[in-house]
Design a protein around this motif. Structure first.
Motif, PDB file in Angstrom:
ATOM      1  N   UNK A   1       0.811  -1.192   0.000  1.00 47.13           N
ATOM      2  CA  UNK A   1       0.000   0.000   0.000  1.00 47.13           C
ATOM      3  C   UNK A   1       0.858   1.260   0.000  1.00 47.13           C
ATOM      4  N   UNK A   2       2.032   1.149   0.596  1.00 47.66           N
ATOM      5  CA  UNK A   2       2.952   2.289   0.629  1.00 47.66           C
ATOM      6  C   UNK A   2       3.326   2.705  -0.786  1.00 47.66           C
ATOM      7  N   UNK A   3       3.560   1.730  -1.644  1.00 45.54           N
ATOM      8  CA  UNK A   3       3.947   2.036  -3.027  1.00 45.54           C
ATOM      9  C   UNK A   3       2.816   2.742  -3.773  1.00 45.54           C
ATOM     10  N   UNK A   4       1.584   2.356  -3.517  1.00 42.23           N
ATOM     11  CA  UNK A   4       0.433   3.001  -4.166  1.00 42.23           C
ATOM     12  C   UNK A   4       0.333   4.464  -3.762  1.00 42.23           C
ATOM     13  N   UNK A   5       0.420   4.740  -2.470  1.00 38.98           N
ATOM     14  CA  UNK A   5       0.331   6.119  -1.982  1.00 38.98           C
ATOM     15  C   UNK A   5       1.504   6.939  -2.510  1.00 38.98           C
TER      16      UNK A   5
ATOM     17  N   UNK B   1       3.206   6.449  -5.294  1.00 39.44           N
ATOM     18  CA  UNK B   1       3.005   6.679  -6.726  1.00 39.44           C
ATOM     19  C   UNK B   1       2.003   7.810  -6.965  1.00 39.44           C
ATOM     20  N   UNK B   2       0.896   7.781  -6.240  1.00 39.25           N
ATOM     21  CA  UNK B   2      -0.127   8.820  -6.401  1.00 39.25           C
ATOM     22  C   UNK B   2       0.439  10.184  -6.024  1.00 39.25           C
ATOM     23  N   UNK B   3       1.124  10.256  -4.888  1.00 37.67           N
ATOM     24  CA  UNK B   3       1.667  11.532  -4.419  1.00 37.67           C
ATOM     25  C   UNK B   3       2.725  12.068  -5.374  1.00 37.67           C
ATOM     26  N   UNK B   4       3.604  11.201  -5.867  1.00 39.20           N
ATOM     27  CA  UNK B   4       4.645  11.654  -6.782  1.00 39.20           C
ATOM     28  C   UNK B   4       4.057  12.155  -8.093  1.00 39.20           C
ATOM     29  N   UNK B   5       2.909  11.633  -8.471  1.00 39.37           N
ATOM     30  CA  UNK B   5       2.255  12.082  -9.698  1.00 39.37           C
ATOM     31  C   UNK B   5       1.661  13.473  -9.548  1.00 39.37           C
ATOM     32  N   UNK B   6       1.379  13.881  -8.320  1.00 34.61           N
ATOM     33  CA  UNK B   6       0.705  15.155  -8.074  1.00 34.61           C
ATOM     34  C   UNK B   6       1.653  16.332  -7.839  1.00 34.61           C
ATOM     35  N   UNK B   7       2.824  16.073  -7.298  1.00 33.69           N
ATOM     36  CA  UNK B   7       3.694  17.153  -6.824  1.00 33.69           C
ATOM     37  C   UNK B   7       4.736  17.566  -7.859  1.00 33.69           C
ATOM     38  N   UNK B   8       5.351  18.737  -7.603  1.00 34.88           N
ATOM     39  CA  UNK B   8       6.411  19.227  -8.478  1.00 34.88           C
ATOM     40  C   UNK B   8       7.778  18.686  -8.071  1.00 34.88           C
ATOM     41  N   UNK B   9       7.911  18.267  -6.805  1.00 38.01           N
ATOM     42  CA  UNK B   9       9.175  17.723  -6.306  1.00 38.01           C
ATOM     43  C   UNK B   9       8.950  16.278  -5.848  1.00 38.01           C
ATOM     44  N   UNK B  10       8.883  15.339  -6.785  1.00 34.71           N
ATOM     45  CA  UNK B  10       8.589  13.943  -6.418  1.00 34.71           C
ATOM     46  C   UNK B  10       9.672  13.300  -5.556  1.00 34.71           C
ATOM     47  N   UNK B  11      10.898  13.817  -5.623  1.00 39.19           N
ATOM     48  CA  UNK B  11      11.964  13.234  -4.805  1.00 39.19           C
ATOM     49  C   UNK B  11      11.774  13.534  -3.317  1.00 39.19           C
ATOM     50  N   UNK B  12      10.946  14.520  -2.986  1.00 35.81           N
ATOM     51  CA  UNK B  12      10.706  14.896  -1.592  1.00 35.81           C
ATOM     52  C   UNK B  12       9.574  14.099  -0.954  1.00 35.81           C
ATOM     53  N   UNK B  13       8.915  13.246  -1.709  1.00 34.93           N
ATOM     54  CA  UNK B  13       7.801  12.455  -1.169  1.00 34.93           C
ATOM     55  C   UNK B  13       8.355  11.346  -0.283  1.00 34.93           C
ATOM     56  N   UNK B  14       7.816  11.253   0.932  1.00 30.65           N
ATOM     57  CA  UNK B  14       8.234  10.218   1.883  1.00 30.65           C
ATOM     58  C   UNK B  14       6.975   9.558   2.439  1.00 30.65           C
ATOM     59  N   UNK B  15       6.902   8.248   2.304  1.00 30.18           N
ATOM     60  CA  UNK B  15       5.744   7.499   2.785  1.00 30.18           C
ATOM     61  C   UNK B  15       6.236   6.422   3.733  1.00 30.18           C
ATOM     62  N   UNK B  16       5.636   6.372   4.920  1.00 31.66           N
ATOM     63  CA  UNK B  16       6.002   5.360   5.917  1.00 31.66           C
ATOM     64  C   UNK B  16       4.747   4.693   6.448  1.00 31.66           C
TER      65      UNK B  16
ATOM     66  N   UNK C   1      -5.187   0.145  13.869  1.00 30.73           N
ATOM     67  CA  UNK C   1      -5.004  -0.348  12.505  1.00 30.73           C
ATOM     68  C   UNK C   1      -3.664   0.068  11.951  1.00 30.73           C
ATOM     69  N   UNK C   2      -3.579   0.119  10.637  1.00 28.10           N
ATOM     70  CA  UNK C   2      -2.350   0.489   9.944  1.00 28.10           C
ATOM     71  C   UNK C   2      -2.435   1.968   9.564  1.00 28.10           C
ATOM     72  N   UNK C   3      -1.365   2.711   9.819  1.00 26.38           N
ATOM     73  CA  UNK C   3      -1.316   4.135   9.504  1.00 26.38           C
ATOM     74  C   UNK C   3      -0.240   4.361   8.452  1.00 26.38           C
ATOM     75  N   UNK C   4      -0.625   4.981   7.350  1.00 27.30           N
ATOM     76  CA  UNK C   4       0.324   5.345   6.300  1.00 27.30           C
ATOM     77  C   UNK C   4       0.534   6.852   6.401  1.00 27.30           C
ATOM     78  N   UNK C   5       1.773   7.244   6.696  1.00 26.13           N
ATOM     79  CA  UNK C   5       2.109   8.654   6.853  1.00 26.13           C
ATOM     80  C   UNK C   5       2.724   9.172   5.561  1.00 26.13           C
ATOM     81  N   UNK C   6       2.158  10.245   5.037  1.00 27.37           N
ATOM     82  CA  UNK C   6       2.622  10.849   3.786  1.00 27.37           C
ATOM     83  C   UNK C   6       3.211  12.216   4.085  1.00 27.37           C
TER      84      UNK C   6
ATOM     85  N   UNK D   1      -4.742   6.981   6.144  1.00 29.15           N
ATOM     86  CA  UNK D   1      -3.698   7.785   5.503  1.00 29.15           C
ATOM     87  C   UNK D   1      -3.678   9.148   6.193  1.00 29.15           C
ATOM     88  N   UNK D   2      -2.499   9.508   6.697  1.00 27.42           N
ATOM     89  CA  UNK D   2      -2.316  10.807   7.335  1.00 27.42           C
ATOM     90  C   UNK D   2      -1.307  11.618   6.519  1.00 27.42           C
ATOM     91  N   UNK D   3      -1.663  12.858   6.245  1.00 31.95           N
ATOM     92  CA  UNK D   3      -0.761  13.750   5.537  1.00 31.95           C
ATOM     93  C   UNK D   3      -0.113  14.639   6.594  1.00 31.95           C
TER      94      UNK D   3
END
Length: 76
Positions: free
Chosen positions: A1-5, A7-22, A29-34, A72-74
């Motif tokens: 699921x981390x890879x999906x989030x 991928x989506x985030x990197x598609x939206x932003x101007x600086x995809x290298x700054x995207x960090x998902x944990x 439950x499970x928390x995905x931090x973006x 999912x938490x931003x």
């Protein structure tokens, strides 16, 4: 699921290298931090939170059969 989030985030932003998902797990439950660059935060959240809600909906649909709920938490 981390890879999906990621991928989506990197598609939206101007600086995809700054995207960090944990992924972490707690008693609820499970928390995905973006995390994204502060300049791209608005693009990930969207007007009135529509894009953030869409990301959460996609993750929820993809994990519907899992035992634990996924959130999912931003994070700034």
């Amino acid at each position: 699921m981390v890879e999906l989030v990621k991928y989506i985030a990197q598609s939206l932003v101007e600086k995809p290298e700054a995207v960090d998902v944990r992924q972490t797990e707690n008693e609820e439950g499970v928390v995905i931090e973006l995390r994204v660059d502060p300049d791209d935060m608005g693009k990930v959240i969207g007007k009135q939170g529509r894009i953030a809600k869409a990301i959460r909906t996609v993750v929820k649909a993809a994990t519907a059969k899992d035992e634990k709920p996924v959130f999912v938490e931003i994070i700034e």
